[in-house]
Design a protein around this motif. Structure first.
Motif, PDB file in Angstrom:
ATOM      1  N   GLY A  19       0.847  -1.025   0.127  1.00  0.00           N
ATOM      2  CA  GLY A  19       0.036   0.074  -0.133  1.00  0.00           C
ATOM      3  C   GLY A  19       0.930   1.340  -0.109  1.00  0.00           C
ATOM      4  N   ALA A  20       1.921   1.260   0.642  1.00  0.00           N
ATOM      5  CA  ALA A  20       2.857   2.287   0.960  1.00  0.00           C
ATOM      6  C   ALA A  20       3.541   2.819  -0.475  1.00  0.00           C
ATOM      7  CB  ALA A  20       3.803   2.351   2.090  1.00  0.00           C
ATOM      8  N   THR A  21       3.543   1.869  -1.449  1.00  0.00           N
ATOM      9  CA  THR A  21       4.211   2.166  -2.601  1.00  0.00           C
ATOM     10  C   THR A  21       3.247   3.206  -3.452  1.00  0.00           C
ATOM     11  OG1 THR A  21       3.251   0.335  -3.928  1.00  0.00           O
ATOM     12  CG2 THR A  21       5.441  -0.115  -3.004  1.00  0.00           C
ATOM     13  N   ALA A  22       2.088   3.320  -2.972  1.00  0.00           N
ATOM     14  CA  ALA A  22       1.129   4.560  -3.692  1.00  0.00           C
ATOM     15  C   ALA A  22       1.824   5.834  -3.595  1.00  0.00           C
ATOM     16  CB  ALA A  22      -0.099   4.415  -2.931  1.00  0.00           C
ATOM     17  N   TRP A  23       2.774   6.034  -2.474  1.00  0.00           N
ATOM     18  CA  TRP A  23       3.308   7.406  -2.591  1.00  0.00           C
ATOM     19  C   TRP A  23       4.067   7.813  -3.638  1.00  0.00           C
ATOM     20  CZ3 TRP A  23       8.235   9.289  -2.143  1.00  0.00           C
ATOM     21  CH2 TRP A  23       8.656  10.703  -1.408  1.00  0.00           C
ATOM     22  N   PHE A  24       4.527   6.617  -4.460  1.00  0.00           N
ATOM     23  CA  PHE A  24       5.299   6.944  -5.542  1.00  0.00           C
ATOM     24  C   PHE A  24       4.480   7.500  -6.733  1.00  0.00           C
ATOM     25  CE2 PHE A  24       7.904   3.793  -3.070  1.00  0.00           C
ATOM     26  CZ  PHE A  24       9.140   4.666  -3.037  1.00  0.00           C
ATOM     27  N   TYR A  25       3.007   7.278  -6.734  1.00  0.00           N
ATOM     28  CA  TYR A  25       2.560   7.785  -8.027  1.00  0.00           C
ATOM     29  C   TYR A  25       1.587   9.217  -7.475  1.00  0.00           C
ATOM     30  CZ  TYR A  25       3.267   2.647  -9.067  1.00  0.00           C
ATOM     31  OH  TYR A  25       3.677   1.651  -9.130  1.00  0.00           O
ATOM     32  N   GLY A  33      -3.538   7.205   2.744  1.00  0.00           N
ATOM     33  CA  GLY A  33      -3.965   6.642   4.081  1.00  0.00           C
ATOM     34  C   GLY A  33      -5.008   5.406   3.768  1.00  0.00           C
ATOM     35  N   GLY A  34      -6.020   5.675   3.137  1.00  0.00           N
ATOM     36  CA  GLY A  34      -6.906   4.729   2.832  1.00  0.00           C
ATOM     37  C   GLY A  34      -6.477   3.573   2.190  1.00  0.00           C
ATOM     38  N   ILE A  35      -5.369   3.698   1.431  1.00  0.00           N
ATOM     39  CA  ILE A  35      -4.867   2.740   0.605  1.00  0.00           C
ATOM     40  C   ILE A  35      -4.055   1.875   1.472  1.00  0.00           C
ATOM     41  CG2 ILE A  35      -3.045   2.191  -1.426  1.00  0.00           C
ATOM     42  CD1 ILE A  35      -3.918   4.663  -2.911  1.00  0.00           C
ATOM     43  N   THR A  40      -3.470  -3.261   3.925  1.00  0.00           N
ATOM     44  CA  THR A  40      -2.798  -3.972   5.107  1.00  0.00           C
ATOM     45  C   THR A  40      -4.004  -5.234   5.246  1.00  0.00           C
ATOM     46  OG1 THR A  40      -1.632  -2.196   5.668  1.00  0.00           O
ATOM     47  CG2 THR A  40      -2.207  -3.885   7.434  1.00  0.00           C
ATOM     48  N   PHE A  41      -5.676  -4.637   5.317  1.00  0.00           N
ATOM     49  CA  PHE A  41      -6.288  -5.608   5.506  1.00  0.00           C
ATOM     50  C   PHE A  41      -6.564  -6.584   4.420  1.00  0.00           C
ATOM     51  CE2 PHE A  41     -11.027  -6.561   5.395  1.00  0.00           C
ATOM     52  CZ  PHE A  41     -11.184  -7.068   6.675  1.00  0.00           C
ATOM     53  N   LYS A  42      -6.233  -6.171   3.473  1.00  0.00           N
ATOM     54  CA  LYS A  42      -6.346  -7.066   2.259  1.00  0.00           C
ATOM     55  C   LYS A  42      -5.119  -8.253   2.507  1.00  0.00           C
ATOM     56  CE  LYS A  42      -4.856  -6.023  -1.946  1.00  0.00           C
ATOM     57  NZ  LYS A  42      -3.822  -6.560  -2.402  1.00  0.00           N
ATOM     58  N   VAL A  78     -10.985  -5.505  -4.847  1.00  0.00           N
ATOM     59  CA  VAL A  78     -10.578  -3.936  -4.610  1.00  0.00           C
ATOM     60  C   VAL A  78     -10.821  -3.098  -5.885  1.00  0.00           C
ATOM     61  CG1 VAL A  78      -8.757  -2.387  -4.044  1.00  0.00           C
ATOM     62  CG2 VAL A  78      -9.194  -4.504  -2.622  1.00  0.00           C
ATOM     63  N   ALA A  79     -10.360  -3.877  -7.043  1.00  0.00           N
ATOM     64  CA  ALA A  79     -10.374  -3.022  -8.370  1.00  0.00           C
ATOM     65  C   ALA A  79     -11.891  -2.792  -8.707  1.00  0.00           C
ATOM     66  CB  ALA A  79      -9.637  -3.793  -9.411  1.00  0.00           C
ATOM     67  N   VAL A  80     -12.929  -3.766  -8.367  1.00  0.00           N
ATOM     68  CA  VAL A  80     -14.258  -3.612  -8.542  1.00  0.00           C
ATOM     69  C   VAL A  80     -14.815  -2.511  -7.838  1.00  0.00           C
ATOM     70  CG1 VAL A  80     -16.497  -4.576  -8.536  1.00  0.00           C
ATOM     71  CG2 VAL A  80     -14.542  -5.964  -9.338  1.00  0.00           C
TER      72      VAL A  80
END
Lengths: 117, 231, 282
Positions: A19-25, A33-35, A40-42, A78-80
């Motif tokens: 999830g933290a890699t979202a920071w790079f985009y 935060g939400g991602i 993590t839950f997933k 998640v994608a859906v």
């Protein structure tokens, strides 16, 4: 440490990192935060399921396959949900989810003790 | 086989005994122990000297006699160390040393010439070493003595049939007869033949072992030696 | 029929015959019937015999009476890799006999031929080691472990045969140098056995395990069989063995081969993330 705990820990850690890699985009950075929470839950769900699987089946190969399939399935969900909010990010969500699931599956096979029969 | 070596081989004044070689030697019975040793080893030693040193019959006999008669003077038994070798090997090596010395002395005397090397004899297979011949002769003599003991035992205990069955079957030189033929010859049923034979062999086995016990240092060496006897 | 009246004249063939028949066990009074000789070991001779009652073949070991006590100790060892004893008894001549399962299979010296995978060779060594460890825990030692004394049966089962009851000199190459044999001497022999079954060239770590087990100084060997098996297990799991200080390059190579799949997965993850980052149509 038993396999379910191993799966839980691996899932939470890898899910959070993924999830933290979202920071790079740039486009996802504001939503990080939400991602991270969702990822993590997933990861936790994939880890628990893989750990449970690893207690039943002793095979690196099948552990990886099961982890990858679970990762892919949950990432698809998640994608859906993501698509429902108007954006199409199937590839960006499902591919990393697939590989992360495989790594979690591998970890639960390699580490931890099987429950005494 | 060797009618010329009846000396020593003919004596069997000490058949079986419960004492081991060292017990007898240590208990002041050295001459008796030597008698036992000579009864078994005279022929092997003689054959060994003949083959190893190419001696003729007379020389070999003299050397063999010399070896045994000087054994007691040379602390022969006291020097035997069972942890190093079997008594049989120890004795063979002692013979070799003894014969070498005598051989060398003899050569000096005959310097200048006529050292006659005796042809070894038709029965000495060229493929066999003197050491192997020694062992072979040792086993032969061992059985010879034990068979003599067996016959005496059977005669004195009224078990002649046992001896005769063994003699007819196991000692048959050429083709071994059938049990039925042996039974017919001795006038006993065929089934009895196998029973008598089994009993005779069992006794023979014990007698062989008894003979060996008298010339070994103890149970351990005896076991090792018996392994070389049975095939 | 002409027979010798005087046993003084014994031909070689008669002596040979007597050596054979007088040594044979007299099985009258038992349920067994002698069929032939299978082999001879440190402790006695093993014959093939037929059990008339159960109509089956057995191996019959005959030992001197003096060894019967210690042989009984070995007979009590019940382990899947130790040949089970069916019955024990005494022969009329005082010798003891043991009827046991007749093992059919291949001797290890033939089994460890070319084309046999290392993993399978190690499996056999492990079975042998387990049998040794078990025997040691019961106070018995083998004393003459060698490839000729290990059988691999038709179902892959491994049997350690011919447990010795006295030092019979051992077998050169497999016997430890010390004069008094003990459990550590069995470890030496197990090391020699390991070295024997390894193909050439052998993995360095396994050779090191064999070398350590075969240290001339008993104190430098493994403390017990389990310790040695654990080291072999570490090799099988791709871990470093205690017997060998491996060179750094070897450590890297071992880490890679042990974790190759994980490393591939991490690489794949990085590739996916980078690919998405540079994806022009995003």
């Amino acid at each position: 440490m038993n396999k379910i705990v191993v799966g839980l820990v691996a899932g939470v850690v890898l899910g959070a990192l993924d999830g933290a890699t979202a920071w790079f985009y740039p486009e996802t950075r504001p939503l990080i935060g939400g991602i991270v929470a969702g990822s993590t839950f997933k990861g936790m769900l994939v880890g628990l399921a893989s750990g449970w699987f690893a207690r039943k089946v002793d095979s690196i190969k099948w552990g990886v396959v099961a982890g990858a399939a679970l990762g892919l399935l949950l990432a698809f969900g998640v994608a859906v949900m993501d698509a429902a909010s108007g954006q199409q990010h199937y590839l960006e969500i499902m591919l990393p989810g697939f590989v992360t699931g495989a790594i979690i599956g591998f970890s639960t096979q390699r580490m931890g003790t099987r429950k005494a029969a | 086989m060797d009618p010329d070596t009846a000396i020593g081989g003919g004596r069997d004044r000490f058949p079986s005994t419960e004492h081991s070689l060292l017990e007898a030697a240590a208990g002041g019975l050295a001459p008796e122990a030597l008698e036992r040793v000579a009864a078994l080893y005279w022929k092997p030693v003689y054959r060994f000297i003949r083959l190893k040193f190419h001696k003729d019959n007379e020389d070999a006999k003299d050397l063999t006699q010399g070896f045994f008669s000087s054994a007691l003077e040379r602390d022969f038994f006291a020097r035997f160390d069972p942890s190093k070798a079997s008594f049989r090997t120890y004795l063979r090596m002692a013979v070799e040393r003894f014969a070498w010395n005598a051989h060398a002395a003899g050569k000096c005397r005959k310097r200048g010439g006529d050292v006659a090397f005796e042809p070894v004899g038709e029965d000495a297979a060229l493929t066999e070493s003197p050491e192997e011949a020694f062992d072979r002769e040792w086993r032969r003599q061992l059985f010879r003595l034990a068979l003599r003991d067996l016959r005496k035992l059977c005669e004195s205990a009224g078990r002649e049939v046992e001896w005769r069955v063994l003699e007819a079957y196991d000692l048959a030189e050429d083709a071994r007869p059938s049990y039925a033929a042996v039974g017919e010859q001795l006038g006993i049923p065929e089934t009895s033949v196998t029973n008598y034979l089994a009993r005779a062999r069992r006794t023979l086995r014990k007698l062989v072992q008894d003979r060996m016990r008298g010339v070994t240092s103890g149970e351990r060496e005896l076991r090792e030696e018996m392994r070389r006897v049975w095939k | 029929m002409e027979v010798n009246s005087d046993p003084a004249d014994l031909s070689d063939s008669v002596v040979d015959h007597l050596r054979q028949v007088a040594g044979l066990p007299d099985l009258s009074g038992t349920r067994y019937e002698l069929e032939g000789e299978i082999g001879r070991g440190g402790m006695g001779v093993v014959y093939q015999a037929r059990d008339r009652q159960l109509e089956r073949r057995v191996a019959l070991k005959v030992v001197e009476a003096a060894l019967a006590g210690e042989a009984a100790l070995i007979a009590r060892l019940e382990h899947p890799a130790i040949v089970p004893i069916y019955e024990a008894g005494t022969l009329p001549d005082g010798r003891a006999f043991y009827a046991m399962k007749r093992v059919t299979g291949v001797r290890l010296d033939r089994y460890a031929g070319a084309g046999r995978p290392v993993a399978e060779r190690l499996r056999v060594i492990r079975r042998v080691g387990e049998a040794l460890a078990f025997a040691h825990s019961r106070g018995a030692i083998h004393r003459d472990l060698k490839p000729q004394n290990v059988m691999v049966g038709e179902f892959g089962e491994v049997y350690v045969m011919d447990w010795g009851v006295e030092a019979v000199g051992g077998t050169p190459g497999f016997r430890a140098p010390e004069a008094r044999l003990d459990q550590r001497s069995d470890i030496y022999a197990l090391g020699a056995l390991l070295q024997f079954v390894l193909p050439a060239p052998a993995p360095a770590a396994l050779s090191a395990i064999a070398r350590k087990a075969m240290s001339a100084e008993a104190g430098c060997r493994y403390g017990d069989v389990e310790e040695m098996l654990a080291d072999i297990g570490r090799f099988e799991d791709g871990l470093a063995v205690t017997a060998w200080r491996e060179p750094p390059m070897h450590r890297v190579a071992r880490f890679w081969s042990r974790n190759a799949l994980l490393l591939w997965l991490l690489t794949a993850y990085a590739a996916v993330k980078l690919g998405i980052f540079f994806w022009p149509y995003r």
